[in-house]
Design a protein around this motif. Structure first.
Motif, mmCIF file in Angstrom:
data_model
loop_
_atom_site.group_PDB
_atom_site.id
_atom_site.type_symbol
_atom_site.label_atom_id
_atom_site.label_comp_id
_atom_site.label_asym_id
_atom_site.label_seq_id
_atom_site.Cartn_x
_atom_site.Cartn_y
_atom_site.Cartn_z
ATOM 1 N N PRO A 287 0.829 -1.216 0.000
ATOM 2 C CA PRO A 287 0.000 0.000 0.000
ATOM 3 C C PRO A 287 0.860 1.262 0.000
ATOM 4 O O PRO A 287 1.955 1.281 0.580
ATOM 5 N N GLU A 288 0.381 2.290 -0.621
ATOM 6 C CA GLU A 288 1.093 3.572 -0.598
ATOM 7 C C GLU A 288 1.224 4.065 0.832
ATOM 8 O O GLU A 288 0.283 4.009 1.616
ATOM 9 N N GLY A 289 2.431 4.511 1.186
ATOM 10 C CA GLY A 289 2.689 5.028 2.520
ATOM 11 C C GLY A 289 2.988 3.967 3.562
ATOM 12 O O GLY A 289 3.231 4.296 4.729
ATOM 13 N N PRO B 7 5.376 6.001 -2.895
ATOM 14 C CA PRO B 7 6.219 6.300 -1.735
ATOM 15 C C PRO B 7 5.935 5.377 -0.568
ATOM 16 O O PRO B 7 4.784 5.004 -0.313
ATOM 17 N N VAL B 8 6.995 4.984 0.137
ATOM 18 C CA VAL B 8 6.887 4.119 1.307
ATOM 19 C C VAL B 8 7.852 4.597 2.383
ATOM 20 O O VAL B 8 8.789 5.343 2.121
ATOM 21 N N GLN B 9 7.609 4.136 3.595
ATOM 22 C CA GLN B 9 8.577 4.250 4.677
ATOM 23 C C GLN B 9 9.402 2.957 4.674
ATOM 24 O O GLN B 9 8.912 1.928 4.230
ATOM 25 N N VAL B 10 10.618 3.030 5.144
ATOM 26 C CA VAL B 10 11.452 1.825 5.228
ATOM 27 C C VAL B 10 11.740 1.544 6.694
ATOM 28 O O VAL B 10 12.252 2.401 7.413
ATOM 29 N N ASP B 11 11.401 0.330 7.120
ATOM 30 C CA ASP B 11 11.480 -0.056 8.528
ATOM 31 C C ASP B 11 12.073 -1.454 8.561
ATOM 32 O O ASP B 11 11.371 -2.448 8.390
ATOM 33 N N SER B 12 13.383 -1.533 8.752
ATOM 34 C CA SER B 12 14.062 -2.804 8.511
ATOM 35 C C SER B 12 15.156 -3.050 9.526
ATOM 36 O O SER B 12 15.593 -2.140 10.223
ATOM 37 N N GLY B 13 15.620 -4.285 9.604
ATOM 38 C CA GLY B 13 16.743 -4.609 10.468
ATOM 39 C C GLY B 13 18.053 -4.220 9.815
ATOM 40 O O GLY B 13 18.841 -3.430 10.346
ATOM 41 N N LEU C 100 5.819 -2.753 15.537
ATOM 42 C CA LEU C 100 5.682 -3.154 14.139
ATOM 43 C C LEU C 100 4.224 -3.324 13.733
ATOM 44 O O LEU C 100 3.830 -2.969 12.622
ATOM 45 N N SER C 101 3.407 -3.875 14.624
ATOM 46 C CA SER C 101 2.036 -4.208 14.252
ATOM 47 C C SER C 101 1.067 -3.039 14.395
ATOM 48 O O SER C 101 -0.082 -3.140 13.960
ATOM 49 N N ASN C 102 1.508 -1.945 14.973
ATOM 50 C CA ASN C 102 0.645 -0.776 15.161
ATOM 51 C C ASN C 102 1.081 0.365 14.253
ATOM 52 O O ASN C 102 2.204 0.402 13.768
ATOM 53 N N GLY C 103 0.174 1.300 14.031
ATOM 54 C CA GLY C 103 0.497 2.446 13.188
ATOM 55 C C GLY C 103 0.196 2.157 11.729
ATOM 56 O O GLY C 103 -0.692 1.368 11.390
ATOM 57 N N ASP C 104 0.967 2.786 10.826
ATOM 58 C CA ASP C 104 0.758 2.597 9.390
ATOM 59 C C ASP C 104 0.958 1.131 9.017
ATOM 60 O O ASP C 104 1.699 0.400 9.686
ATOM 61 N N ARG D 158 -4.014 -3.982 7.491
ATOM 62 C CA ARG D 158 -3.646 -3.710 6.099
ATOM 63 C C ARG D 158 -2.174 -4.008 5.833
ATOM 64 O O ARG D 158 -1.654 -3.669 4.767
ATOM 65 N N GLY D 159 -1.511 -4.668 6.774
ATOM 66 C CA GLY D 159 -0.138 -5.097 6.557
ATOM 67 C C GLY D 159 -0.095 -6.457 5.878
ATOM 68 O O GLY D 159 -1.126 -7.053 5.561
ATOM 69 N N LEU D 160 1.127 -6.966 5.689
ATOM 70 C CA LEU D 160 1.273 -8.196 4.923
ATOM 71 C C LEU D 160 2.635 -8.818 5.194
ATOM 72 O O LEU D 160 3.653 -8.123 5.184
ATOM 73 N N SER D 161 2.641 -10.117 5.447
ATOM 74 C CA SER D 161 3.898 -10.867 5.556
ATOM 75 C C SER D 161 4.102 -11.643 4.267
ATOM 76 O O SER D 161 3.388 -12.608 3.983
ATOM 77 N N MET D 162 5.079 -11.204 3.471
ATOM 78 C CA MET D 162 5.352 -11.837 2.180
ATOM 79 C C MET D 162 6.632 -12.673 2.241
ATOM 80 O O MET D 162 7.632 -12.243 2.817
#
Length: 375
Positions: A177-179, A200-206, A258-262, A307-311
């Motif tokens: 999803p966008e954002g 556009p996306v945010q990047v949230d990674s290890g 991780l599971s809360n917010g956008d 609206r998240g997703l584990s791919m």
């Protein structure tokens, strides 16, 4: 027990002194983390025991040789382990001196928590490293500065994504999803995924990959990334210098955050996947490939995100053999219930809401001619 800071900024200039101390005393234990390179300057065999909380690429040979043992833990558990059962007596690290005081350079990970909890720290100050530490200055009364070095962080490069990687990521990018907050790691698939994005996306990674710089240049990066490690070239380190990017594992891998917010989308790969949808990321029958790391953390966080997703993105074959197997070659790294969608070069299969029998049938159908490998 001596913990050695990991990542591209591991304190290589202190390795000879560590080797001498281990050889002299004979009973020193070594605690390691994620290393992208085989650090031959550190002789693991000199230590009475050597363990790692994340078996990265640079430790494959040592793990195979039995000189380093990976502990069974997801990365989010590392701070708890290092505060308890595996608490070190000393941390050896690379730091940088900033106008605010001493900070960590290209990785924060589990090291900040140890320093702030009072573990004595012996540090070398790098004059060549950037500083992307998002936290405050470290408590200098816990730190003994041993000297300075011109060692720069290791540069890490990967092969160019193949057409197959690009096909996989073309399917995957459509599902973001966008954002959204996107977790994506370094490597060919990660590069292809960031290159395939058109929104556009945010990047949230290890592990923060090099291609985030390109994403920013294309105007598709929202805000500052959140990560525990930088992994890239001098270009990336220059881009990251002075940015508040790096956070402790207690932040980056926290399932509640991780599971809360956008919407949070985890984009991970696999060595192999079984018909139940369980994932193995640790290796083949013949060799260690990696460690559990944050794979299970990010997958679990994404499945809980609205609206998240584990791919899970994986080619249907690797070196001519199907990556869909009847029985995993190694232990389950990430369970089937934390896998929402599987993406291959053939397309994307949404497994949410399916029974186990339906999931198995869907995966076999998705692999098509490659079929399911029995052994």
């Amino acid at each position: 027990r001596i913990a050695v800071a990991d990542g591209v900024g591991t304190p290589r200039s202190l390795y000879p002194a560590l080797n001498r101390a281990a050889a002299e005393h004979g009973d020193l234990r070594l605690q390691l983390g994620w290393l992208p390179y085989a650090e031959t300057g550190l002789d693991y065999s000199l230590f009475a025991d050597a363990r790692t909380v994340m078996s990265g690429w640079g430790l494959r040979a040592a793990v195979d040789a039995g000189t380093v043992s990976p502990v069974v833990a997801r990365l989010s558990a590392a701070p708890s382990l290092l505060a308890g059962r595996l608490r070190p007596d000393l941390l050896v690290a690379t730091l940088v001196r900033t106008p605010d005081g001493l900070k960590l350079p290209t990785e924060v990970s589990w090291m900040r928590g140890l320093i702030e909890s009072g573990v004595p720290t012996a540090a070398v100050i790098s004059r060549a490293a950037p500083c992307a530490d998002a936290g405050p200055a470290l408590p200098e009364d816990e730190i003994t500065v041993l000297g300075e070095t011109d060692d720069a962080p290791r540069e890490v490069s990967f092969a160019t994504p193949t057409p197959e990687h690009e096909a996989i990521c073309k399917h995957a990018a459509r599902l973001v999803p966008e954002g959204a907050r996107l977790q994506v790691g370094p490597g060919q698939l990660g590069a292809a995924m960031l290159g395939a994005l058109r929104m556009p996306v945010q990047v949230d990674s290890g592990l923060l990959p090099e291609q985030v710089v390109d994403l920013d240049a294309r105007g598709l990066l929202i805000g500052e990334p959140v990560a525990a490690y930088l992994v890239g070239s001098a270009r990336m380190y220059e881009w990251a210098d002075g940015r508040p990017i790096l956070n402790p594992i207690e932040v980056t891998h926290d399932l509640g955050r991780l599971s809360n917010g956008d919407p949070f989308v985890a984009f991970n790969t696999a060595v192999e996947i079984d018909a139940a949808g369980q994932v193995n990321v640790e290796g083949t029958p013949a060799a260690i490939v990696g460690g559990i790391g944050g794979h299970a953390d990010y997958a679990a966080g994404a499945t809980r995100s609205m609206r998240g997703l584990s791919m899970i993105a994986v080619s249907t074959t690797h070196r001519g053999r199907s990556t869909l197997v009847r029985t995993l070659s190694r232990a389950v790294s990430t369970p089937s219930q934390d896998v929402d969608v599987v993406v291959t070069e053939r397309g994307a299969m949404d497994l949410r809401g399916m029974t186990r029998a339906e999931r198995a049938a869907a995966l076999v159908d998705m692999w098509g001619p490659a079929g399911i490998r029995e052994t």
